[in-house]
Design an enzyme around this catalytic site. Sequence first.
Site, PDB file in Angstrom:
ATOM      1  N   ASP A  55       0.824  -1.214   0.000  1.00 36.48           N
ATOM      2  CA  ASP A  55       0.000   0.000   0.000  1.00 36.48           C
ATOM      3  C   ASP A  55       0.857   1.262   0.000  1.00 36.48           C
ATOM      4  O   ASP A  55       1.934   1.274   0.591  1.00 36.48           O
ATOM      5  CB  ASP A  55      -0.900  -0.035   1.249  1.00 36.48           C
ATOM      6  CG  ASP A  55      -2.022   0.981   1.155  1.00 36.48           C
ATOM      7  OD1 ASP A  55      -2.279   1.510   0.059  1.00 36.48           O
ATOM      8  OD2 ASP A  55      -2.645   1.240   2.195  1.00 36.48           O
ATOM      9  N   GLY A  56       0.316   2.309  -0.632  1.00 35.28           N
ATOM     10  CA  GLY A  56       0.969   3.619  -0.575  1.00 35.28           C
ATOM     11  C   GLY A  56       1.573   4.058  -1.897  1.00 35.28           C
ATOM     12  O   GLY A  56       2.241   5.099  -1.954  1.00 35.28           O
ATOM     13  N   SER A 100      -7.278  -6.062  -5.526  1.00 37.53           N
ATOM     14  CA  SER A 100      -8.373  -6.649  -4.754  1.00 37.53           C
ATOM     15  C   SER A 100      -9.668  -6.682  -5.564  1.00 37.53           C
ATOM     16  O   SER A 100      -9.800  -5.984  -6.584  1.00 37.53           O
ATOM     17  CB  SER A 100      -8.594  -5.857  -3.460  1.00 37.53           C
ATOM     18  OG  SER A 100      -9.300  -4.666  -3.746  1.00 37.53           O
ATOM     19  N   THR A 101     -10.630  -7.453  -5.079  1.00 41.22           N
ATOM     20  CA  THR A 101     -11.931  -7.502  -5.758  1.00 41.22           C
ATOM     21  C   THR A 101     -12.610  -6.129  -5.708  1.00 41.22           C
ATOM     22  O   THR A 101     -13.523  -5.863  -6.489  1.00 41.22           O
ATOM     23  CB  THR A 101     -12.851  -8.550  -5.084  1.00 41.22           C
ATOM     24  OG1 THR A 101     -12.771  -8.406  -3.660  1.00 41.22           O
ATOM     25  CG2 THR A 101     -12.451  -9.965  -5.446  1.00 41.22           C
ATOM     26  N   GLU A 102     -12.160  -5.260  -4.808  1.00 39.07           N
ATOM     27  CA  GLU A 102     -12.748  -3.917  -4.697  1.00 39.07           C
ATOM     28  C   GLU A 102     -12.013  -2.901  -5.590  1.00 39.07           C
ATOM     29  O   GLU A 102     -12.509  -1.798  -5.816  1.00 39.07           O
ATOM     30  CB  GLU A 102     -12.693  -3.426  -3.241  1.00 39.07           C
ATOM     31  CG  GLU A 102     -13.665  -4.133  -2.297  1.00 39.07           C
ATOM     32  CD  GLU A 102     -13.284  -5.584  -1.999  1.00 39.07           C
ATOM     33  OE1 GLU A 102     -12.069  -5.865  -1.836  1.00 39.07           O
ATOM     34  OE2 GLU A 102     -14.177  -6.444  -1.958  1.00 39.07           O
ATOM     35  N   ASN A 103     -10.812  -3.259  -6.069  1.00 39.99           N
ATOM     36  CA  ASN A 103     -10.023  -2.296  -6.849  1.00 39.99           C
ATOM     37  C   ASN A 103     -10.629  -1.982  -8.220  1.00 39.99           C
ATOM     38  O   ASN A 103     -10.227  -1.013  -8.867  1.00 39.99           O
ATOM     39  CB  ASN A 103      -8.573  -2.773  -7.016  1.00 39.99           C
ATOM     40  CG  ASN A 103      -7.741  -2.637  -5.764  1.00 39.99           C
ATOM     41  OD1 ASN A 103      -6.753  -3.352  -5.564  1.00 39.99           O
ATOM     42  ND2 ASN A 103      -8.092  -1.706  -4.877  1.00 39.99           N
ATOM     43  N   ARG A 106     -11.797   1.607  -8.976  1.00 38.82           N
ATOM     44  CA  ARG A 106     -10.873   2.710  -9.283  1.00 38.82           C
ATOM     45  C   ARG A 106     -11.129   3.219 -10.708  1.00 38.82           C
ATOM     46  O   ARG A 106     -11.737   2.515 -11.514  1.00 38.82           O
ATOM     47  CB  ARG A 106      -9.427   2.234  -9.136  1.00 38.82           C
ATOM     48  CG  ARG A 106      -9.119   1.911  -7.692  1.00 38.82           C
ATOM     49  CD  ARG A 106      -7.673   1.631  -7.439  1.00 38.82           C
ATOM     50  NE  ARG A 106      -7.475   1.425  -6.028  1.00 38.82           N
ATOM     51  CZ  ARG A 106      -6.371   1.706  -5.348  1.00 38.82           C
ATOM     52  NH1 ARG A 106      -5.326   2.188  -5.974  1.00 38.82           N
ATOM     53  NH2 ARG A 106      -6.293   1.496  -4.059  1.00 38.82           N
ATOM     54  N   GLU A 242       0.774 -12.640  13.023  1.00 33.12           N
ATOM     55  CA  GLU A 242       1.276 -11.438  13.677  1.00 33.12           C
ATOM     56  C   GLU A 242       1.245 -10.303  12.648  1.00 33.12           C
ATOM     57  O   GLU A 242       1.469 -10.534  11.462  1.00 33.12           O
ATOM     58  CB  GLU A 242       2.723 -11.656  14.162  1.00 33.12           C
ATOM     59  CG  GLU A 242       2.870 -12.776  15.176  1.00 33.12           C
ATOM     60  CD  GLU A 242       2.185 -12.460  16.502  1.00 33.12           C
ATOM     61  OE1 GLU A 242       2.107 -11.277  16.869  1.00 33.12           O
ATOM     62  OE2 GLU A 242       1.730 -13.421  17.162  1.00 33.12           O
TER      63      GLU A 242
HETATM   64  C1  FPP Z   1      -2.353   0.089  -3.114  1.00 31.47           C
HETATM   65  O1  FPP Z   1      -1.779   1.390  -3.112  1.00 31.47           O
HETATM   66  C2  FPP Z   1      -1.751  -0.683  -4.187  1.00 31.47           C
HETATM   67  C3  FPP Z   1      -2.441  -1.316  -5.176  1.00 31.47           C
HETATM   68  C4  FPP Z   1      -3.905  -1.312  -5.269  1.00 31.47           C
HETATM   69  C5  FPP Z   1      -1.735  -2.017  -6.246  1.00 31.47           C
HETATM   70  C6  FPP Z   1      -0.536  -2.796  -5.818  1.00 31.47           C
HETATM   71  C7  FPP Z   1       0.246  -3.142  -7.017  1.00 31.47           C
HETATM   72  C8  FPP Z   1       1.587  -3.087  -7.117  1.00 31.47           C
HETATM   73  C9  FPP Z   1       2.493  -2.773  -5.995  1.00 31.47           C
HETATM   74  C10 FPP Z   1       2.309  -3.356  -8.332  1.00 31.47           C
HETATM   75  C11 FPP Z   1       1.686  -4.333  -9.195  1.00 31.47           C
HETATM   76  C12 FPP Z   1       2.253  -5.654  -9.062  1.00 31.47           C
HETATM   77  C13 FPP Z   1       1.978  -6.546  -9.984  1.00 31.47           C
HETATM   78  C14 FPP Z   1       2.457  -7.917  -9.866  1.00 31.47           C
HETATM   79  C15 FPP Z   1       1.178  -6.151 -11.128  1.00 31.47           C
HETATM   80  P1  FPP Z   1      -2.698   2.621  -3.405  1.00 31.47           P
HETATM   81  O2  FPP Z   1      -2.806   2.832  -4.863  1.00 31.47           O
HETATM   82  O3  FPP Z   1      -4.029   2.449  -2.748  1.00 31.47           O
HETATM   83  O4  FPP Z   1      -1.892   3.790  -2.733  1.00 31.47           O
HETATM   84  P2  FPP Z   1      -2.511   5.031  -1.936  1.00 31.47           P
HETATM   85  O5  FPP Z   1      -3.234   4.459  -0.757  1.00 31.47           O
HETATM   86  O6  FPP Z   1      -1.295   5.823  -1.552  1.00 31.47           O
HETATM   87  O7  FPP Z   1      -3.406   5.752  -2.884  1.00 31.47           O
END
Ligand code: FPP
Length: 278
Positions: A55-56, A100-103, A106, A242
């Site tokens: 995340d982030g 995620s299933t919620e993504n 976006r 943990e």
């Molecule tokens: C959450 O950060 C991250 C995601 C929803 C995507 C994670 C994906 C990757 C790290 C790279 C992809 C990897 C592969 C294998 C394709 P966010 O976008 O919610 O960040 P924020 O909370 O700062 O907005």
Amino acid sequence: MRFKWSSLFRVMRDFRKPASKLSESTRVDGAKQASSDETGDSNIRIPQHVAVIMDGNGRWAKNRNLPRQAGHRAGAENLKALCRMCGNRGIKYLTVYAFSTENWSRPDDEVHALMNLFGEFFRRYDTELAAEGIRLRFIGDIPALPEDIRKIIVEGEANSINRDNMQLIVAFNYGGRREIVQACQKLALLVQQGELEPAAIDETLISQSLYLPDVPDPDLIIRPSGEMRLSNFLLWQCAYSEFWYSDVLWPDFSDAHLDQALEAYTDRNRRFGGVKSV
Ligand code: FPP
């Protein structure tokens, strides 16, 4: 009416063929004690299975006046680094939350960019993953993904099946609730077919009906970016995991952060509902 394992396996296969036979389920962590070369500290206890909520990325990009997609790209680069960090430390299973299933809610361009990045990541890094002996596996509602993504998943799993240094499990179109719902559907089907008594459904049977029944539950869940929630990740499997949180944004997560997490894990007294061990 008796429960038949063969029937469960048949129904599971119809949902999604597991990549390997049941074998390794265990609650014992520390599959390999790290040598001082690996961590700089021979007293560190190495978890068998680490799971990371990456995340982030969006905030990392915003801090640099870059589009969110640049954050995801940097996050993908760091996933490659994380594989190396975990492999070097003797961690046997690494699960990462990539979509995620919620993504899907976006903006379209961000979803599209994440799908493209998925393909690019495995095309570009497979040689390195192979060199590091990393087997690829995927969890999530895979049948609901676009065909090109499913093809990458099937090929990635098949090509890496004999690698045995570490398993990288990518949660893609994954939701913990959906995983549990789908497990219930498999079992309900067996009940409907007269092959399973409702009273025979227990925790073991539900665990065995999840996406990867042979993978042990995560010992340690890491969430960077300052958020302190699970976000529908491995809900069933994390019953006794943990947790380690940090304000660092995922693309900046480094060896030093992993070592902090492992040190914190080493100090935890895991009781699994029992009493304190000596
Ligand atoms: C959450 O950060 C991250 C995601 C929803 C995507 C994670 C994906 C990757 C790290 C790279 C992809 C990897 C592969 C294998 C394709 P966010 O976008 O919610 O960040 P924020 O909370 O700062 O907005």
